[in-house]
Motif scaffolding. Structure first.
Motif, short mmCIF file in Angstrom:
data_model
loop_
_atom_site.label_atom_id
_atom_site.label_comp_id
_atom_site.label_asym_id
_atom_site.label_seq_id
_atom_site.Cartn_x
_atom_site.Cartn_y
_atom_site.Cartn_z
N LYS A 7 30.00 -0.90 10.54
CA LYS A 7 30.78 0.03 9.24
C LYS A 7 31.94 0.68 10.02
O LYS A 7 31.76 1.22 10.87
CB LYS A 7 29.63 1.09 8.81
N SER A 8 32.97 0.54 8.96
CA SER A 8 34.22 1.20 9.42
C SER A 8 35.00 1.44 8.01
O SER A 8 34.83 0.65 7.10
CB SER A 8 35.16 0.25 10.23
N GLU A 9 35.41 2.69 7.94
CA GLU A 9 36.21 3.01 6.90
C GLU A 9 37.61 2.53 7.10
O GLU A 9 38.29 2.42 8.14
CB GLU A 9 36.44 4.55 6.60
N SER A 14 40.35 -1.12 9.82
CA SER A 14 39.95 -2.26 8.90
C SER A 14 39.86 -3.48 9.80
O SER A 14 40.06 -3.61 10.97
CB SER A 14 41.23 -2.27 7.98
N HIS A 53 33.18 -2.61 5.21
CA HIS A 53 34.03 -1.45 5.04
C HIS A 53 33.32 -0.72 4.06
O HIS A 53 33.03 -0.90 2.97
CB HIS A 53 35.36 -2.15 4.03
N SER A 54 33.17 0.60 4.62
CA SER A 54 32.47 1.49 4.12
C SER A 54 33.56 2.57 3.20
O SER A 54 34.83 2.48 3.43
CB SER A 54 31.77 2.43 4.97
N ASN A 55 32.84 3.43 2.35
CA ASN A 55 33.58 4.35 1.49
C ASN A 55 34.44 3.74 0.53
O ASN A 55 34.57 4.14 -0.55
CB ASN A 55 34.13 5.32 2.49
N SER A 119 25.78 3.58 11.05
CA SER A 119 27.14 2.92 11.23
C SER A 119 26.87 1.49 11.90
O SER A 119 27.87 0.87 11.88
CB SER A 119 28.03 3.95 11.94
#
Length: 141
Positions: A7-9, A14, A53-55, A119
């Motif tokens: 997971k990554s914002e 990206s 893609h988190s958040n 994550s």
């Protein structure tokens, strides 16, 4: 081969940012959760993962590959924190949203549904195949 989800914002890092790193990839640094770190300790070169893609977006957008085994995280001097290196393999044909994952009974036990805050998560082979199908892959990468 094992499967994972990273997971990554996207406004921080990206899938396109990872893709720009090329074959060398990027260390998956900054993880400060023991379970996520332990997941990375279990990874081997060649393992595949989903880039999520988190958040913002809340969707699987790409496929990554572990290209460097566990090593100290360069963003801290604390020896407890380690990370792997990953590189982009390809974008998914159609992003798979969290809502779609939650709506699919075949994915009810997926860590993305049951351990949403983690994550770095394991993905079973059956989950891998199903999410790849949902993403529109003709052949599972």
């Amino acid at each position: 081969m094992q499967y994972w989800l990273f997971k990554s914002e996207p406004d921080v890092f990206s899938f396109d940012d990872l893709k720009a790193k090329g074959k060398k990839g990027q260390e998956w640094d900054g993880v400060r959760n023991y379970q996520a770190r332990n997941n990375m300790r279990a990874m081997k070169i060649g393992d595949r993962g989903f880039f999520y893609h988190s958040n913002i977006g809340l969707e699987v957008v790409g496929i990554v590959e572990v290209c460097g085994e566990i090593h100290p995280d360069s963003t801290t001097d604390d020896p407890r924190w380690e990370c792997v290196d990953v590189r982009a393999v390809e974008k998914v044909p159609t992003p798979v949203t969290l809502a779609e994952v939650k709506a699919n009974p075949k994915l009810a036990k997926m860590s993305l549904v049951t351990s949403m805050r983690l994550s770095v998560q394991p993905v079973t082979e059956d989950e891998w195949v199903e999410v790849c199908r949902m993403a529109g892959f003709k052949k599972t990468p």
